[in-house]
Design a protein around this motif. Structure first.
Motif, PDB file in Angstrom:
ATOM      1  N   PHE A   1      10.711 -16.438  -4.354  1.00  8.41           N
ATOM      2  CA  PHE A   1      11.957 -16.072  -5.090  1.00  8.41           C
ATOM      3  C   PHE A   1      12.093 -14.458  -5.314  1.00  8.41           C
ATOM      4  CE2 PHE A   1      10.314 -20.228  -6.710  1.00  8.41           C
ATOM      5  CZ  PHE A   1      11.437 -21.140  -6.022  1.00  8.41           C
ATOM      6  N   ASN A   2      11.165 -13.753  -5.097  1.00  7.07           N
ATOM      7  CA  ASN A   2      11.340 -12.353  -5.359  1.00  7.07           C
ATOM      8  C   ASN A   2      11.027 -11.644  -4.209  1.00  7.07           C
ATOM      9  OD1 ASN A   2       9.639 -13.283  -8.037  1.00  7.07           O
ATOM     10  ND2 ASN A   2      11.546 -12.164  -8.539  1.00  7.07           N
ATOM     11  N   ASN A   3      11.628 -10.377  -3.964  1.00 10.64           N
ATOM     12  CA  ASN A   3      11.593  -9.722  -2.889  1.00 10.64           C
ATOM     13  C   ASN A   3      10.130  -8.958  -2.954  1.00 10.64           C
ATOM     14  OD1 ASN A   3      11.631  -7.527  -0.906  1.00 10.64           O
ATOM     15  ND2 ASN A   3      13.669  -6.623  -1.641  1.00 10.64           N
ATOM     16  N   THR A   4       9.240  -9.257  -1.686  1.00 13.50           N
ATOM     17  CA  THR A   4       8.098  -8.810  -1.678  1.00 13.50           C
ATOM     18  C   THR A   4       7.876  -8.057  -0.501  1.00 13.50           C
ATOM     19  OG1 THR A   4       7.420 -10.944  -0.261  1.00 13.50           O
ATOM     20  CG2 THR A   4       6.890 -10.992  -2.756  1.00 13.50           C
ATOM     21  N   ASP A   5       9.141  -7.079  -0.070  1.00 10.61           N
ATOM     22  CA  ASP A   5       9.007  -6.189   1.049  1.00 10.61           C
ATOM     23  C   ASP A   5       7.935  -5.206   1.039  1.00 10.61           C
ATOM     24  OD1 ASP A   5      10.901  -7.764   2.522  1.00 10.61           O
ATOM     25  OD2 ASP A   5      12.567  -6.483   1.952  1.00 10.61           O
ATOM     26  N   ALA A   6       8.031  -4.608  -0.313  1.00 11.95           N
ATOM     27  CA  ALA A   6       6.942  -3.461  -0.390  1.00 11.95           C
ATOM     28  C   ALA A   6       5.435  -3.966  -0.023  1.00 11.95           C
ATOM     29  CB  ALA A   6       7.130  -2.882  -1.964  1.00 11.95           C
ATOM     30  N   LEU A   7       5.237  -5.042  -0.770  1.00  8.76           N
ATOM     31  CA  LEU A   7       3.911  -5.614  -0.427  1.00  8.76           C
ATOM     32  C   LEU A   7       3.522  -6.000   0.919  1.00  8.76           C
ATOM     33  CD1 LEU A   7       1.189  -6.457  -1.707  1.00  8.76           C
ATOM     34  CD2 LEU A   7       2.276  -8.603  -2.206  1.00  8.76           C
ATOM     35  N   ARG A   8       4.637  -6.734   1.681  1.00  7.83           N
ATOM     36  CA  ARG A   8       4.455  -6.961   2.884  1.00  7.83           C
ATOM     37  C   ARG A   8       4.377  -5.590   3.953  1.00  7.83           C
ATOM     38  NH1 ARG A   8       5.104 -10.869   6.066  1.00  7.83           N
ATOM     39  NH2 ARG A   8       6.128 -12.114   4.436  1.00  7.83           N
ATOM     40  N   LYS A   9       5.015  -4.451   3.424  1.00 13.66           N
ATOM     41  CA  LYS A   9       4.722  -3.265   4.092  1.00 13.66           C
ATOM     42  C   LYS A   9       3.093  -2.568   3.946  1.00 13.66           C
ATOM     43  CE  LYS A   9       9.592  -1.969   4.508  1.00 13.66           C
ATOM     44  NZ  LYS A   9      10.672  -1.346   3.676  1.00 13.66           N
ATOM     45  N   ALA A  10       2.951  -2.872   2.761  1.00 14.21           N
ATOM     46  CA  ALA A  10       1.391  -2.493   2.330  1.00 14.21           C
ATOM     47  C   ALA A  10       0.547  -3.066   3.016  1.00 14.21           C
ATOM     48  CB  ALA A  10       1.272  -2.271   0.816  1.00 14.21           C
ATOM     49  N   TYR A  11       0.673  -4.519   3.211  1.00 22.81           N
ATOM     50  CA  TYR A  11      -0.432  -5.301   3.894  1.00 22.81           C
ATOM     51  C   TYR A  11      -0.346  -5.016   5.776  1.00 22.81           C
ATOM     52  CZ  TYR A  11      -2.057  -8.201   0.198  1.00 22.81           C
ATOM     53  OH  TYR A  11      -2.693  -8.906  -0.907  1.00 22.81           O
ATOM     54  N   GLN A  12       1.057  -4.525   5.922  1.00 16.66           N
ATOM     55  CA  GLN A  12       1.008  -4.517   7.461  1.00 16.66           C
ATOM     56  C   GLN A  12       0.349  -2.756   7.798  1.00 16.66           C
ATOM     57  OE1 GLN A  12       5.282  -4.747   7.642  1.00 16.66           O
ATOM     58  NE2 GLN A  12       5.140  -6.475   8.554  1.00 16.66           N
ATOM     59  N   LEU A  13       0.476  -2.018   6.904  1.00 13.82           N
ATOM     60  CA  LEU A  13      -0.392  -0.853   6.978  1.00 13.82           C
ATOM     61  C   LEU A  13      -1.703  -1.183   6.816  1.00 13.82           C
ATOM     62  CD1 LEU A  13       1.597   1.743   4.688  1.00 13.82           C
ATOM     63  CD2 LEU A  13       1.466   1.745   7.350  1.00 13.82           C
ATOM     64  N   LEU A  14      -2.344  -1.948   6.066  1.00  9.95           N
ATOM     65  CA  LEU A  14      -3.702  -2.216   5.971  1.00  9.95           C
ATOM     66  C   LEU A  14      -4.383  -3.142   6.959  1.00  9.95           C
ATOM     67  CD1 LEU A  14      -6.004  -1.649   4.006  1.00  9.95           C
ATOM     68  CD2 LEU A  14      -5.254  -3.754   2.651  1.00  9.95           C
ATOM     69  N   TYR A  15      -3.298  -4.087   7.375  1.00  9.42           N
ATOM     70  CA  TYR A  15      -3.873  -4.816   8.588  1.00  9.42           C
ATOM     71  C   TYR A  15      -2.932  -4.802   9.695  1.00  9.42           C
ATOM     72  CZ  TYR A  15      -6.890  -6.611   4.613  1.00  9.42           C
ATOM     73  OH  TYR A  15      -7.253  -6.937   3.744  1.00  9.42           O
ATOM     74  N   PRO A  16      -2.887  -3.575  10.420  1.00  9.90           N
ATOM     75  CA  PRO A  16      -1.869  -3.592  11.433  1.00  9.90           C
ATOM     76  C   PRO A  16      -1.796  -4.633  12.565  1.00  9.90           C
ATOM     77  CG  PRO A  16      -3.561  -1.760  11.652  1.00  9.90           C
ATOM     78  CD  PRO A  16      -3.757  -2.811  10.528  1.00  9.90           C
ATOM     79  N   ASN A  17      -2.884  -5.224  12.808  1.00  8.54           N
ATOM     80  CA  ASN A  17      -2.966  -6.159  13.814  1.00  8.54           C
ATOM     81  C   ASN A  17      -2.698  -8.010  13.386  1.00  8.54           C
ATOM     82  OD1 ASN A  17      -4.207  -4.600  15.687  1.00  8.54           O
ATOM     83  ND2 ASN A  17      -6.207  -4.722  14.816  1.00  8.54           N
ATOM     84  N   PHE A  18      -2.482  -7.813  12.098  1.00  6.98           N
ATOM     85  CA  PHE A  18      -1.778  -9.187  11.516  1.00  6.98           C
ATOM     86  C   PHE A  18      -0.371  -9.251  11.867  1.00  6.98           C
ATOM     87  CE2 PHE A  18      -5.130 -10.353   8.022  1.00  6.98           C
ATOM     88  CZ  PHE A  18      -6.198 -10.012   9.047  1.00  6.98           C
ATOM     89  N   ASP A  19       0.027 -10.572  12.659  1.00 11.87           N
ATOM     90  CA  ASP A  19       1.485 -10.987  12.419  1.00 11.87           C
ATOM     91  C   ASP A  19       2.242 -11.388  11.412  1.00 11.87           C
ATOM     92  OD1 ASP A  19       0.537 -13.363  12.097  1.00 11.87           O
ATOM     93  OD2 ASP A  19       1.026 -14.082  14.101  1.00 11.87           O
ATOM     94  N   TYR A  20       3.422 -11.376  11.369  1.00 15.39           N
ATOM     95  CA  TYR A  20       4.174 -11.959  10.254  1.00 15.39           C
ATOM     96  C   TYR A  20       3.860 -13.065   9.460  1.00 15.39           C
ATOM     97  CZ  TYR A  20       8.605 -12.852   7.299  1.00 15.39           C
ATOM     98  OH  TYR A  20       9.228 -12.856   6.290  1.00 15.39           O
ATOM     99  N   ASP A  21       3.254 -13.907  10.364  1.00 17.52           N
ATOM    100  CA  ASP A  21       2.900 -15.440   9.704  1.00 17.52           C
ATOM    101  C   ASP A  21       1.547 -15.052   8.764  1.00 17.52           C
ATOM    102  OD1 ASP A  21       4.896 -16.603  10.337  1.00 17.52           O
ATOM    103  OD2 ASP A  21       3.804 -17.535  12.017  1.00 17.52           O
TER     104      ASP A  21
END
Length: 68
Positions: free
Chosen positions: A11-31
């Protein structure tokens, strides 16, 4: 009684957390990143804990980028 604001991956915008995890785990896909977010937030988390999680994850990602 104190009014506590909660965060939720659904229910909330988690884009900032998603970007942080993408930096931390660059090989992980969206799912896979989505699984991390849902697991970390466990559905509802007080906003202050969400902010602390975001700060900690960004710190880890930054440190990882600096060492690579």
């Amino acid at each position: 009684m104190e009014n506590i604001e909660y965060r939720s991956p659904y229910f909330n915008n988690t884009d900032a957390l998603r970007k942080a995890y993408q930096l931390l785990y660059p090989n992980f896909d969206y799912d896979m990143i989505s699984v991390l977010i849902v697991g970390a937030l466990s559905v509802y988390v007080p906003t202050e804990k969400f902010d602390a999680l975001l700060e900690r994850t960004m710190s880890e990602a930054t440190a990882k980028l600096l060492t690579n």
